[in-house]
Design an enzyme around this catalytic site. Structure first.
Site, PDB file in Angstrom:
ATOM      1  N   SER A   1       0.666  -1.202  -0.054  1.00  0.00           N
ATOM      2  CA  SER A   1       0.040  -0.140   0.081  1.00  0.00           C
ATOM      3  C   SER A   1       0.880   1.221   0.181  1.00  0.00           C
ATOM      4  O   SER A   1       2.073   1.060   0.488  1.00  0.00           O
ATOM      5  CB  SER A   1      -0.597   0.187   1.407  1.00  0.00           C
ATOM      6  OG  SER A   1      -1.333   1.450   1.578  1.00  0.00           O
TER       7      SER A   1
ATOM      8  N   LYS B   1       2.405  -3.444   6.597  1.00  0.00           N
ATOM      9  CA  LYS B   1       2.726  -3.580   5.049  1.00  0.00           C
ATOM     10  C   LYS B   1       4.098  -3.380   4.666  1.00  0.00           C
ATOM     11  O   LYS B   1       4.859  -4.041   3.956  1.00  0.00           O
ATOM     12  CB  LYS B   1       2.059  -2.723   4.308  1.00  0.00           C
ATOM     13  CG  LYS B   1       0.244  -2.760   4.281  1.00  0.00           C
ATOM     14  CD  LYS B   1      -0.169  -4.047   3.394  1.00  0.00           C
ATOM     15  CE  LYS B   1      -1.555  -4.045   3.594  1.00  0.00           C
ATOM     16  NZ  LYS B   1      -1.814  -5.631   2.991  1.00  0.00           N
TER      17      LYS B   1
ATOM     18  N   ASN C   1      -5.211   4.513  -4.151  1.00  0.00           N
ATOM     19  CA  ASN C   1      -6.599   4.408  -3.800  1.00  0.00           C
ATOM     20  C   ASN C   1      -7.307   3.837  -4.800  1.00  0.00           C
ATOM     21  O   ASN C   1      -8.067   4.440  -5.504  1.00  0.00           O
ATOM     22  CB  ASN C   1      -6.977   5.840  -3.575  1.00  0.00           C
ATOM     23  CG  ASN C   1      -5.968   6.679  -2.367  1.00  0.00           C
ATOM     24  OD1 ASN C   1      -4.964   7.138  -2.913  1.00  0.00           O
ATOM     25  ND2 ASN C   1      -6.332   6.493  -1.162  1.00  0.00           N
TER      26      ASN C   1
ATOM     27  N   TYR D   1      -1.277  -0.654  10.653  1.00  0.00           N
ATOM     28  CA  TYR D   1      -1.615  -1.032   9.380  1.00  0.00           C
ATOM     29  C   TYR D   1      -0.640  -0.904   8.535  1.00  0.00           C
ATOM     30  O   TYR D   1      -0.093  -1.749   7.762  1.00  0.00           O
ATOM     31  CB  TYR D   1      -3.054  -0.477   8.822  1.00  0.00           C
ATOM     32  CG  TYR D   1      -3.270  -0.874   7.514  1.00  0.00           C
ATOM     33  CD1 TYR D   1      -3.641  -1.869   7.048  1.00  0.00           C
ATOM     34  CD2 TYR D   1      -3.060   0.227   6.421  1.00  0.00           C
ATOM     35  CE1 TYR D   1      -3.726  -2.115   5.597  1.00  0.00           C
ATOM     36  CE2 TYR D   1      -3.076  -0.071   5.005  1.00  0.00           C
ATOM     37  CZ  TYR D   1      -3.601  -1.286   4.815  1.00  0.00           C
ATOM     38  OH  TYR D   1      -3.563  -1.716   3.392  1.00  0.00           O
TER      39      TYR D   1
HETATM   40  N1  LIG Z   1      -8.870  -0.982  -0.612  1.00  0.00           N
HETATM   41  C1  LIG Z   1      -7.729  -0.117  -0.495  1.00  0.00           C
HETATM   42  O1  LIG Z   1      -7.875   0.986  -0.574  1.00  0.00           O
HETATM   43  C2  LIG Z   1      -6.475  -0.504  -0.384  1.00  0.00           C
HETATM   44  C3  LIG Z   1      -5.221   0.103  -0.730  1.00  0.00           C
HETATM   45  C4  LIG Z   1      -4.020  -0.455  -0.516  1.00  0.00           C
HETATM   46  C5  LIG Z   1      -3.636  -1.645   0.001  1.00  0.00           C
HETATM   47  N2  LIG Z   1      -4.937  -2.481   0.230  1.00  0.00           N
HETATM   48  C6  LIG Z   1      -4.612  -3.906   0.454  1.00  0.00           C
HETATM   49  O2  LIG Z   1      -5.036  -4.542  -0.521  1.00  0.00           O
HETATM   50  C7  LIG Z   1      -5.582  -5.670  -0.101  1.00  0.00           C
HETATM   51  C8  LIG Z   1      -7.100  -6.077  -0.322  1.00  0.00           C
HETATM   52  O3  LIG Z   1      -8.019  -4.875  -0.090  1.00  0.00           O
HETATM   53  P1  LIG Z   1      -9.433  -4.803  -0.041  1.00  0.00           P
HETATM   54  O4  LIG Z   1      -9.683  -3.375  -0.140  1.00  0.00           O
HETATM   55  O5  LIG Z   1      -9.848  -5.710  -1.119  1.00  0.00           O
HETATM   56  O6  LIG Z   1      -9.921  -5.500   1.244  1.00  0.00           O
HETATM   57  P2  LIG Z   1     -11.012  -6.426   1.579  1.00  0.00           P
HETATM   58  O7  LIG Z   1     -11.381  -6.155   3.127  1.00  0.00           O
HETATM   59  O8  LIG Z   1     -12.210  -6.039   0.927  1.00  0.00           O
HETATM   60  O9  LIG Z   1     -10.351  -7.634   1.099  1.00  0.00           O
HETATM   61  C9  LIG Z   1      -9.575  -8.492   2.189  1.00  0.00           C
HETATM   62  C10 LIG Z   1     -10.331  -9.845   2.095  1.00  0.00           C
HETATM   63  O10 LIG Z   1      -9.437 -10.666   3.014  1.00  0.00           O
HETATM   64  C11 LIG Z   1     -10.234 -11.280   3.744  1.00  0.00           C
HETATM   65  N3  LIG Z   1      -9.522 -11.800   4.891  1.00  0.00           N
HETATM   66  C12 LIG Z   1      -9.023 -10.904   5.791  1.00  0.00           C
HETATM   67  N4  LIG Z   1      -8.388 -11.781   6.935  1.00  0.00           N
HETATM   68  C13 LIG Z   1      -8.290 -13.123   6.449  1.00  0.00           C
HETATM   69  C14 LIG Z   1      -7.823 -14.247   6.928  1.00  0.00           C
HETATM   70  N5  LIG Z   1      -7.017 -14.266   8.031  1.00  0.00           N
HETATM   71  N6  LIG Z   1      -8.244 -15.240   6.282  1.00  0.00           N
HETATM   72  C15 LIG Z   1      -8.839 -15.372   5.059  1.00  0.00           C
HETATM   73  N7  LIG Z   1      -9.262 -14.227   4.254  1.00  0.00           N
HETATM   74  C16 LIG Z   1      -9.116 -12.943   5.042  1.00  0.00           C
HETATM   75  C17 LIG Z   1     -11.691 -10.462   4.192  1.00  0.00           C
HETATM   76  O11 LIG Z   1     -12.625 -11.428   4.331  1.00  0.00           O
HETATM   77  C18 LIG Z   1     -11.758 -10.014   2.569  1.00  0.00           C
HETATM   78  O12 LIG Z   1     -12.549 -10.492   1.896  1.00  0.00           O
HETATM   79  C19 LIG Z   1      -5.540  -5.767   1.519  1.00  0.00           C
HETATM   80  O13 LIG Z   1      -4.259  -6.556   2.038  1.00  0.00           O
HETATM   81  C20 LIG Z   1      -5.241  -4.299   1.690  1.00  0.00           C
HETATM   82  O14 LIG Z   1      -4.603  -3.932   2.907  1.00  0.00           O
HETATM   83  C21 LIG Z   1      -6.159  -2.028  -0.155  1.00  0.00           C
END
Ligand SMILES: NC(=O)c1ccc[n+]([C@@H]2O[C@H](COP(=O)([O-])OP(=O)(O)OC[C@H]3O[C@@H](n4cnc5c(N)ncnc54)[C@H](O)[C@@H]3O)[C@@H](O)[C@H]2O)c1
Length: 344
Positions: free
Chosen positions: A127, A157, A184, A153
């Site tokens: 991220s 990462k 984002n 958080y």
């Molecule tokens: N959405 C954003 O703005 C953003 C930005 C930068 C990085 N990220 C990273 O990208 C990744 C995906 O983000 P997202 O927005 O799709 O998040 P999200 O919460 O929609 O998806 C994460 C998924 O992982 C699952 N999960 C969490 N812990 C788990 C575990 N222990 N076992 C099995 N499943 C598990 C959740 O149920 C969910 O379906 C994450 O690692 C997040 O930190 C997201």
């Protein structure tokens, strides 16, 4: 067909990546514990792809559960895309142990799986929070040094990237690991059949706008309009989720097919252009003809004026660049919510 394990694949970015993988000839296998995913997204996936996607309920913190899945899939897995994590910055300040345990244990298990089963490529969801509060934009990958992240958080990462690097170097003969640092991600699948549907309280701008559309919230707050930016509100790099999804497929090919020359690599995923919070809020209203009640309040602690990606490396290493505009993302997000409400 090559199987790809998509850990956290029922979530926002994961589910869109499942579509991109299937469209490019891969067989995605979703692994998720539905901590922050609504099973309703699966219907959207089936509608878009015209068939059911393999889904395995498992907690990525439990190595045995993951290993069993790989055995059941016949051991033949081409890559792992590791999305599973808790992702809310503010919540991570009040629940640091939960964040470190979930985000790091699940990553350690995914890496262990790649090593034990000779899976050639792993993508880690990093991220732009790893850059902390950058003073210059666009932000280059080289702007990362240890200790910049300002919350558990972001630190999970940052630590995750270090772990990926060490493991990739040790197992360089069999594994390539690539961290994608997203800025984002916003928007939804252009069909309107799939989009973001968190089960936890959200803190991000577009999901909050969608809560208003769903009647779950009354107004949107803009935190500060006295930043040193063109319209005074914060500037961020909003990138369409389908572009982010495509970057994973391209990234996995780069890693697993060993075009990635170093054992470990890290690449920014953004548009390279900043868009202000006010532009997003106004664009959403104008494009979707949906009036919003907007409240401007004090700045939030820690918000930096402008953060957007330098995308030179994504273009040169992956040949990837964002295709969709922010306007398209705002329309797709709205269409998805209308579909979800049954009013499209
Ligand atoms: N959405 C954003 O703005 C953003 C930005 C930068 C990085 N990220 C990273 O990208 C990744 C995906 O983000 P997202 O927005 O799709 O998040 P999200 O919460 O929609 O998806 C994460 C998924 O992982 C699952 N999960 C969490 N812990 C788990 C575990 N222990 N076992 C099995 N499943 C598990 C959740 O149920 C969910 O379906 C994450 O690692 C997040 O930190 C997201």
């Amino acid at each position: 067909m090559k199987k790809v394990l998509v850990v956290g694949g029922a979530g926002y970015i994961g589910s869109h990546t499942v579509v991109a993988l299937a469209n490019r000839g891969y067989e995605p296998v979703i692994v998720d514990n539905f901590y922050n995913a609504d099973p309703k997204v699966l219907a959207g996936l089936t509608d878009i792809l015209g068939k059911k996607v393999s889904l395995r309920f498992a907690d990525a913190k439990n190595y045995q559960e993951l290993a069993q899945i790989v055995h059941q899939e016949g051991g033949d897995i081409h890559g792992i895309i590791h999305f599973a994590a808790y992702k809310y910055v503010n919540e991570s300040l009040s629940k640091p142990l939960d964040y470190y345990r979930n985000n790091l244990d699940s990553l350690l298990n995914a890496l262990q799986l790649a090593v034990d089963f000779h899976i050639p490529g792993l993508i880690f969801s990093s991220s732009c929070t790893v850059y902390g509060a950058p003073t210059e934009a666009p932000v280059k990958e080289s702007a990362l040094s240890l200790g910049l992240a300002t919350n558990p958080y972001g630190k999970s990462k940052e630590m995750g990237e270090r772990i990926c690097e060490d493991v990739a170097k040790r197992y360089e003969d069999q594994l390539r690991v690539l961290s994608l640092r997203y800025f984002n991600p916003i928007g939804a699948h252009p069909s309107g059949l799939l989009g973001e549907l968190p089960t936890r309280e959200t803190q991000n701008l577009v999901p909050i706008l969608l809560e208003i559309v769903r009647g779950e919230r009354k107004s949107i707050k803009i935190f500060g309009e006295d930043f040193d930016t063109p319209d005074g509100t914060c500037v961020r790099d909003f990138v369409h989720v389908m572009d982010v999804a495509e970057a994973h497929v391209t990234g996995l090919e780069y890693a697993a097919q060993r075009r990635q020359s170093s054992a470990y690599d890290f690449i920014n995923i953004g548009t390279g252009t900043g868009t202000s919070v006010r532009q997003v809020v106004e664009g959403f209203q104008r494009l979707n003809d949906f009036p919003l009640e907007v409240e401007v309040t004090e700045r939030r602690a820690g918000d930096v004026p402008a953060v957007y990606a330098d995308t030179t490396k994504a273009k040169s290493r992956l040949g990837w660049k964002a295709q969709y505009t922010v306007d398209e993302a705002l329309v797709h997000a709205y269409q998805w919510t209308r579909h979800y409400l049954g009013t499209s």
